[in-house]
Design a protein around this motif. Structure first.
Motif, PDB file in Angstrom:
ATOM      1  N   VAL A 134      38.591 -86.447 -26.859  1.00 18.52           N
ATOM      2  CA  VAL A 134      39.752 -86.266 -24.927  1.00 18.52           C
ATOM      3  C   VAL A 134      40.670 -85.627 -26.089  1.00 18.52           C
ATOM      4  N   ALA A 135      41.500 -86.244 -27.104  1.00 19.38           N
ATOM      5  CA  ALA A 135      42.271 -85.355 -27.685  1.00 19.38           C
ATOM      6  C   ALA A 135      42.505 -84.498 -27.929  1.00 19.38           C
ATOM      7  N   ARG A 136      41.175 -83.198 -27.732  1.00 22.01           N
ATOM      8  CA  ARG A 136      40.936 -82.344 -27.775  1.00 22.01           C
ATOM      9  C   ARG A 136      40.736 -81.680 -26.161  1.00 22.01           C
ATOM     10  N   GLN A 137      40.607 -82.326 -25.329  1.00 18.46           N
ATOM     11  CA  GLN A 137      41.259 -81.998 -24.258  1.00 18.46           C
ATOM     12  C   GLN A 137      41.992 -81.692 -23.902  1.00 18.46           C
ATOM     13  N   LEU A 138      42.789 -82.591 -23.674  1.00 21.31           N
ATOM     14  CA  LEU A 138      44.321 -82.810 -23.579  1.00 21.31           C
ATOM     15  C   LEU A 138      45.155 -81.483 -24.485  1.00 21.31           C
ATOM     16  N   MET A 139      44.330 -81.138 -25.524  1.00 22.13           N
ATOM     17  CA  MET A 139      44.779 -79.706 -26.665  1.00 22.13           C
ATOM     18  C   MET A 139      44.741 -78.834 -25.760  1.00 22.13           C
ATOM     19  N   ARG A 140      43.202 -79.027 -25.086  1.00 23.79           N
ATOM     20  CA  ARG A 140      43.168 -77.501 -24.477  1.00 23.79           C
ATOM     21  C   ARG A 140      44.159 -77.313 -23.258  1.00 23.79           C
ATOM     22  N   ALA A 141      44.436 -77.875 -22.230  1.00 24.92           N
ATOM     23  CA  ALA A 141      44.986 -77.891 -21.391  1.00 24.92           C
ATOM     24  C   ALA A 141      46.221 -77.412 -21.466  1.00 24.92           C
ATOM     25  N   PRO A 142      46.820 -77.187 -20.593  1.00 25.92           N
ATOM     26  CA  PRO A 142      48.309 -76.550 -20.834  1.00 25.92           C
ATOM     27  C   PRO A 142      49.221 -77.251 -21.393  1.00 25.92           C
ATOM     28  N   PHE A 143      49.325 -78.858 -21.294  1.00 27.23           N
ATOM     29  CA  PHE A 143      49.798 -79.783 -22.386  1.00 27.23           C
ATOM     30  C   PHE A 143      50.163 -79.562 -23.543  1.00 27.23           C
TER      31      PHE A 143
END
Lengths: 670, 429
Positions: free
Chosen positions: A503-512
């Protein structure tokens, strides 16, 4: 007469302990003001002074003359020790972000504590005032302890002497100028760096003196340094970083407030308010929000966000993306299969206790990396969310519904909500002030677990009656659902921790994630481009708090309950160490760091060679890492590569041990 | 060579395939049988605590060697060590016994972690130790969950009261038993306006509750002059001392122990409080406390759970054996608890004819045996050992400056528990 006497009594009590605080805080404040070094080990120098005095008194000089001799000799000894610490450990870190000083000095705390225990043992040792200062004295019908008067008098004299040194000597002049504007002093042709050693020694001397004086009242023990360091930081913040006057006013003020709140508990609407311990932290938080530079500090003196960059492990890996993913999958597979090997290669302890502990810490470290490695927010109080998550778990299961799942969800929510609140208040301030304010909130929560003992059960913690179940997925209690030694809970932890990482990685890959990184690299630039950096930081904080809350909830289940130690500040330090050890800004780095930390601790504890002094060895490891491998373990391959190519390539240039923080930060997460 | 290569290769390949299949078949058989053996042990197999036969007693000895109670831990550990050694050398004791030693700190978190280590990794089926009642409470729960017998070293009543369970057997004297000895003497001889100062945790609260309740019953003149609480491990008691000094209390009862008590008394004497009120503490007579206080302790009073000079039961031989084992050192209360816990439990194992804690826990309650205190037993309803208690006065010694304890009253095992009948313990098993 009665009321006046008791008030006077408490004032004298407050001034006594306040004077000790002044000595402690003055050194800390000056060191920070001039050198920008947050010295967590200051408490240990304080304790070392007391121990040196104990040693002096133990010689043939005896308790009488020995005490007076110790007052002179011990501080000098500690000053020398302080100078050595500065010369060999702190100096390589100049120009770096204050975070690294915190880390370094945190490692030094471990080393010093263990060294003291090694030499003098873990027991508290008797140390008292000399016979000439024992007993009571009566002045105008008012009786009090003679030693208290002595402490106030000698403490005041010492503070006055320090003040005179700072204002009347050339050394003092340079120190004060350096505290205001180091660059200018350099431009004037004064090599301020060589003064740093003296400044550090000066601060150490004051701290040692305070330690001796306090030991006369309560003996010496290895934990005496840890007990005073947090109040010392509070005072320095209150008074103003770098301000001697602030340290004096803050020290005496905190001493008196602490004593008065212990004695006088006002009642509001019939409820007695026990404010002991709370007032001080509320004051600190208040000051940081309203006037961050402190009562006597000057905002121009010190740029709170000054210092170097935060060195991340990101982008410095030699391993290819695919290789790294492959390693990750392999690790996950290994974790999933591990319990099957119990009884064959290892016992239940290694899997169900050690691995689970490591994974829970990994989750905690992941949550910290989110804000520290990406947004650049150095949170010294992250244990707040962890501890609250644990208490939420315990309280939910013992009072509402015994389902672990529900309690975990609540723990995440509580962590996130509190993070939103704390973030809302803290993110207004930056740099070292942000770190201090998060520390303040964590300490506030820690204190509240004692104050609200009706709910939290105070010191005793919540252990009996804590028996969570897997409802509604299964009717069994956690711990009962197992096949031989393979526990279902182990898999719960693996799934939750791996899931959180994804989940964290996904968030970080996003523009966020990209925005967060840009904030870390240069917040100004990010704002100019048009991003609402505060909102992004706050969001990151909320996610981080939720994850930390989850870790805390799992920890409570793992340990069978919760107690105030879950909120102890040392844990914040440990998780920061793990994060840096692994390599922040990578998400997986800190998790790796957590695993290595837990594993190393276990190995050291059980090794015959190190055994009792494992904390000291751990401290040495950190200190070496902070100085030589600040980007963490994940950056080691790159470091090796760099060293090898330097040796193969350019002949003449010898790479200094200083890290390449001048280099532009490498781009991209993994 | 090259011309024949193709044909040879295909022949080789065919042969190879056949050979491979053959060996594969044989290999698989061998592998599966081997694997079957592995599967037996997969996931841990049988656990250490199950399994019958003669059996070994593995005692997890958990003591505070660091933290607020680190001064008291080593004594407790030594007592246990002596018991283990004596049982190993005792031909009449039919079981193997060994021990693993762990440091609990003064932390429930650490204690449960090391207890897990002892049970899971080292195969402990019995546990003894802890001194802090908060820590012991956490271990009570642990013992029940893991089905091992635990002898707590904490003294708060709830350990065999509300927090009791069938796996817990306490050889340490609890605060109610001591209060029985201390309360009556204090309120009748030392003063009836009493100030209570306690450390704010399980033990301190228990001292307050028990002692005050008993005093109220003993004397109609009793009144509470005030109550103050400090944090466990605090080091600055000046403010409380001033408060007490400015009140009209005759007596101060201190519900704390170890370093806390030592620091308090030192600071109190430094402020002259001992000249205004009498200092009483259920734990004032502890060897560690007396040793650290020296002359500051003269004129104070304390409850006595154990002193080496007692002539009850096996005590004289215990003291001799302890001195021999530990270079002339004399046992204190904690050594006594470490020793007595294991000795009494071992007698239960002997009687039950099994090392399985599940069996022993049913044999021990109410079983009479001879101990340091004479004939003794773990009371059936709450598993509390029925130890006698004394009230002691600390006086100046003939030589040296460590105070001597003079006992001024004694209560037998029954008398000491007379005010805590089974119906009022809050224990239900």
């Amino acid at each position: 007469m009665g009321l006046a006497t008791s008030l006077l009594d408490q004032l004298i009590n407050g001034l006594t302990v306040g004077m000790v605080y002044v000595l402690l805080a003055a050194g800390l404040s000056v060191i920070f003001g001039v050198m920008d070094v947050i010295n967590f080990a200051h408490g240990e120098l304080f304790a070392l002074g007391a121990y040196f005095a104990f040693a002096v008194v133990g010689t043939s000089l005896g308790a009488g003359t020995g005490f007076w001799a110790a007052l002179v000799l011990a501080p000098l000894g500690v000053a020398v020790a302080g100078a050595a610490v500065e010369r060999f450990t702190v100096r390589p870190l100049y120009g770096r972000d204050p975070l690294y000083h915190i880390l370094l000095t945190f490692g030094l705390v471990l080393i010093f504590t263990d060294a003291i225990e090694l030499v003098w043992g873990p027991q508290s040792l008797p140390f008292g005032p000399p016979p000439s200062l024992a007993g009571t004295v009566t002045v105008l019908g008012y009786t009090n302890s003679l030693y208290s008067y002595f402490v106030i008098a000698v403490g005041g004299l010492m503070a006055l002497a320090a003040y005179l040194v700072l204002t009347e000597t050339r050394f003092g002049l340079i120190v004060r100028a350096g505290s205001m504007d180091r660059e200018m002093v350099r431009h004037l042709g004064i090599d301020i760096d060589s003064y740093y050693t003296l400044v550090f020694a000066f601060g150490s001397l004051l701290a040692a003196f305070g330690g001796i004086v306090l030991a006369g009242r309560q003996g010496v023990d290895p934990a005496m340094g840890n007990r005073v360091i947090i109040p010392a930081f509070v005072i320095v913040v209150l008074g103003g970083l770098g301000s001697f006057r602030g340290a004096v006013v803050g020290g005496l003020g905190v001493g008196i407030i602490q004593t008065l709140t212990r004695t006088y508990k006002p009642s509001l609407l019939g409820v007695t308010l026990d404010l002991e311990g709370l007032v001080v932290f509320l004051l600190m938080i208040g000051v940081l929000l309203v006037r961050p530079q402190g009562l006597f500090g000057n905002p121009e003196w010190h740029d709170p966000s000054g210092g170097g960059d935060l060195l991340t492990g990101a982008g410095s890996g030699v391993l290819e993306q695919r290789l790294r993913s492959g390693l990750g999958v392999a690790l996950l597979a290994a974790l999933l299969v591990a319990p099957l090997g119990i009884g064959l290669a290892y016992s239940s302890y290694e899997v169900n206790t050690l691995l689970v502990t490591a994974m829970i810490w990994a989750l905690f470290a992941l949550s910290l990396d989110f804000v520290m490695g990406y947004a650049g927010l150095v949170s010294l109080g992250h244990v707040l969310f962890y501890g609250l998550g644990a208490y939420t778990m315990a309280l939910t299961v013992t009072r509402f519904v015994e389902s672990m799942w529900i309690a975990l969800v609540l723990a995440v929510i509580v962590g996130g909500v509190v993070a939103w609140g704390v973030g809302y208040l803290s993110i207004r301030v930056s740099g070292v002030y942000f770190s201090m304010i998060t520390l303040g909130f964590a300490e506030l929560a820690h204190q509240l677990t004692f104050t609200l003992s009706g709910i939290t059960n105070g010191e005793n913690g919540i252990y009996s009656g804590f028996d969570p179940t897997y409802w509604p997925l299964a009717a069994a209690r956690v711990g009962e659902l197992n096949w031989r030694e393979v526990h279902a809970f182990y898999y719960v932890v693996v799934v939750l921790v791996a899931g959180s990482y994804l989940v964290a990685r996904q968030l970080m890959r996003a523009p966020f994630g990209s925005v967060l990184q840009s904030i870390r690299e240069s917040e100004q630039r990010a704002t100019f481009v048009g991003y609402d950096t505060t909102a992004y930081k706050r969001r990151a904080f909320v996610v981080s708090g939720g994850l930390a809350g989850l870790a805390g909830g799992l920890a409570a289940v793992h340990l069978g309950g919760v107690s105030p130690e879950f909120l102890f500040w040392l844990k914040s330090g440990e998780v920061i160490v793990m994060t840096i050890l692994g390599g922040m800004g990578t998400l997986y780095g800190p998790m790796l760091g957590a695993g290595v930390f837990v594993g190393l601790e276990e190995v050291l504890k059980n090794s015959a060679l190190v055994g009792e002094q494992w904390q000291g060895v751990l401290g040495v490891v950190f200190v070496l890492f902070v100085i030589f491998v600040p980007r963490g373990l994940v950056a080691l391959p790159a470091r090796f590569e760099q060293l090898l190519s330097e040796r193969a390539g350019g002949g003449g240039g010898t790479p200094a041990a200083t890290p390449q923080d001048e280099g532009a930060p490498e781009g991209g997460t993994d | 060579m090259p011309e024949n290569h193709g044909q040879e290769t295909s022949d080789e390949r065919r042969i190879d395939r056949r050979r491979v299949l053959k060996t594969a078949g044989a290999g698989t058989l061998a592998g599966v049988s081997g694997l079957a053996g592995c599967l037996e042990g997969l996931g841990g197999g049988t656990t250490a605590t199950e399994g019958g036969g003669g059996g070994t007693i593995t005692y997890g000895v958990l003591n505070p060697i660091s933290g607020a109670y680190k001064g008291l831990g080593p004594g407790q550990r030594n007592g246990s060590k002596l018991a283990i050694k004596q049982l190993q050398n005792d031909d009449d004791f039919e079981y193997d016994i060994e021990a693993v030693y762990k440091d609990t700190g003064t932390s429930s978190e650490t204690a449960t972690q090391v207890a897990t280590e002892a049970v899971d990794k080292d195969g402990a089926n019995f546990l003894v130790g802890a001194i802090s009642s908060s820590v012991a409470g956490a271990l009570n729960g642990f013992a029940q969950e893991n089905e091992v017998i635990y002898n707590p070293g904490g003294a708060a009543v709830p350990l065999t009261g509300e927090q009791c369970n069938e796996w817990v057997f306490r050889a340490e004297t609890n605060t109610a038993q001591i209060a029985e000895a201390v309360a009556g003497y204090t309120v009748n001889n030392l003063g009836s306006n009493v100030w209570f100062h306690i450390a704010n945790y399980a033990y301190g609260t228990s001292v307050l509750d028990r002692t005050e309740a008993r005093m109220k019953q003993e004397s109609a003149d009793y009144s509470r002059a005030g109550l103050t609480k400090s944090k466990l491990g605090a080091s600055n008691y000046d403010s409380y001392i001033s408060e007490i000094s400015n009140s009209d209390a005759d007596v101060v009862v201190l519900g704390m122990t170890g370093g806390d008590l030592i620091t308090f008394v030192k600071q109190a004497v430094s402020k002259g409080l001992n000249e205004e009120v009498t200092l009483v503490s259920p734990t004032m007579t502890f060897a560690v406390v007396l040793g650290a206080l020296g002359a500051d302790a003269y004129g104070t009073y304390g409850g006595v759970r154990y002193i080496p000079s007692l002539s009850t039961g096996d005590n004289p031989s215990f003291v001799e054996a302890y001195k021999d084992e530990f270079d002339g050192a004399v046992p204190d209360n904690f050594a006594r608890v470490g020793y007595q816990s294991i000795m009494m439990t071992a007698k239960g194992v002997q009687e039950a004819g099994s090392v399985d804690p599940a069996t022993v826990k049913d044999t021990l309650p109410g079983m009479e045996m001879s101990t340091i205190f004479g004939t003794n037993q773990f009371r059936e309803c709450d598993h509390q050992a029925m130890n006698p208690t004394w009230m002691g006065k600390i006086v100046e010694p003939d030589s040296g400056d460590v105070g001597t304890v003079e006992t001024v009253t004694k209560l037998s095992g029954e008398e000491a528990l007379s005010n805590l009948p089974c119906s009022e313990t809050g224990c239900s098993m």
